[in-house]
Design an enzyme around this catalytic site. Structure first.
Site, mmCIF file in Angstrom:
data_model
loop_
_atom_site.group_PDB
_atom_site.id
_atom_site.type_symbol
_atom_site.label_atom_id
_atom_site.label_comp_id
_atom_site.label_asym_id
_atom_site.label_seq_id
_atom_site.Cartn_x
_atom_site.Cartn_y
_atom_site.Cartn_z
ATOM 1 N N ILE A 127 0.836 -1.190 0.000
ATOM 2 C CA ILE A 127 0.000 0.000 0.000
ATOM 3 C C ILE A 127 0.875 1.245 0.000
ATOM 4 O O ILE A 127 2.074 1.178 0.252
ATOM 5 C CB ILE A 127 -0.974 0.006 1.205
ATOM 6 C CG1 ILE A 127 -0.227 -0.092 2.534
ATOM 7 C CG2 ILE A 127 -1.980 -1.113 1.083
ATOM 8 C CD1 ILE A 127 -1.120 -0.008 3.758
ATOM 9 N N CYS A 128 0.260 2.359 -0.318
ATOM 10 C CA CYS A 128 0.944 3.649 -0.376
ATOM 11 C C CYS A 128 1.717 3.900 0.909
ATOM 12 O O CYS A 128 1.215 3.600 1.972
ATOM 13 C CB CYS A 128 -0.105 4.736 -0.582
ATOM 14 S SG CYS A 128 0.562 6.380 -0.766
ATOM 15 N N PRO A 129 2.936 4.330 0.843
ATOM 16 C CA PRO A 129 3.666 4.864 -0.308
ATOM 17 C C PRO A 129 4.629 3.866 -0.942
ATOM 18 O O PRO A 129 5.404 4.220 -1.807
ATOM 19 C CB PRO A 129 4.451 6.009 0.312
ATOM 20 C CG PRO A 129 4.812 5.501 1.668
ATOM 21 C CD PRO A 129 3.612 4.698 2.105
#
Length: 189
Positions: A127-129
């Site tokens: 998941i981000c980042p």
């Protein structure tokens, strides 16, 4: 009034997915709270509350232009800290890169215009980042003209990666979605 930031509070901040997404969104530009809320598809009041918290402890700063508040990092070290954490995770968990030059061919039947990547970066499940940073780091190591295929299943990264690599000077050759929730991004350095 600025609150004193401790190491424990810093790591607590980085454990918040929403705060990480906000920081990655701001990385590209100075943005307003409503621009961030729109990009993240989140409630404006929630985003503004997080922005004020990040500003109060010194991670973000803001400036007003014609009455509109724009947010930015207070220091480039904030983003470097995130990058270093991701590099540490790569060392511990291993990298998910396939070097196609060591194989006879790295062919994907679904590739548009028979694009054959030189490298494949599989960041599904991240998941981000993480997908964004790994993609930028991988592109920095590639020779001019090489093609990188990035496979993501995190919607925000599927939107952010083409924007951020274009700003780096790379060319997005194709972005395709074959399976629900999975996106393949072909990028040429």
């Amino acid at each position: 009034m600025k609150n004193k930031l401790t190491l424990q509070n810093l790591f607590k901040i980085f454990s918040s997915q929403t705060k990480l997404e906000i920081l990655m969104t701001i990385f590209d530009n100075n943005l307003t709270a409503s621009e961030i809320a729109n990009r993240l598809n989140k409630d404006l009041s929630t985003i503004y509350r997080h922005l004020v918290q990040l500003k109060n402890i010194g991670i973000l700063k803001s400036k007003r232009v014609k009455g509109i508040e724009y947010f930015d990092f207070s220091s480039t070290k904030v983003f470097q800290l995130i990058e270093n954490a991701i590099e540490f995770l790569n060392e511990i968990n291993g990298e998910h890169v396939i070097d196609c030059s060591n194989l006879k061919e790295c062919f994907f039947a679904e590739s548009p215009n028979n694009l054959n990547p030189d490298y494949v970066l599989d960041v599904r499940g991240e998941i981000c980042p993480v997908p964004d940073v790994k993609t930028r780091k991988m592109l920095e190591t590639l020779e001019e003209g090489k093609i990188l295929l990035v496979i993501v299943d995190y919607p925000l990264s599927a939107e952010r990666i083409p924007i951020s690599v274009s700003k780096m000077g790379a060319k997005v050759l194709a972005k395709i979605s074959e399976k629900a929730g999975e996106v393949k991004i072909f990028i040429q350095k």
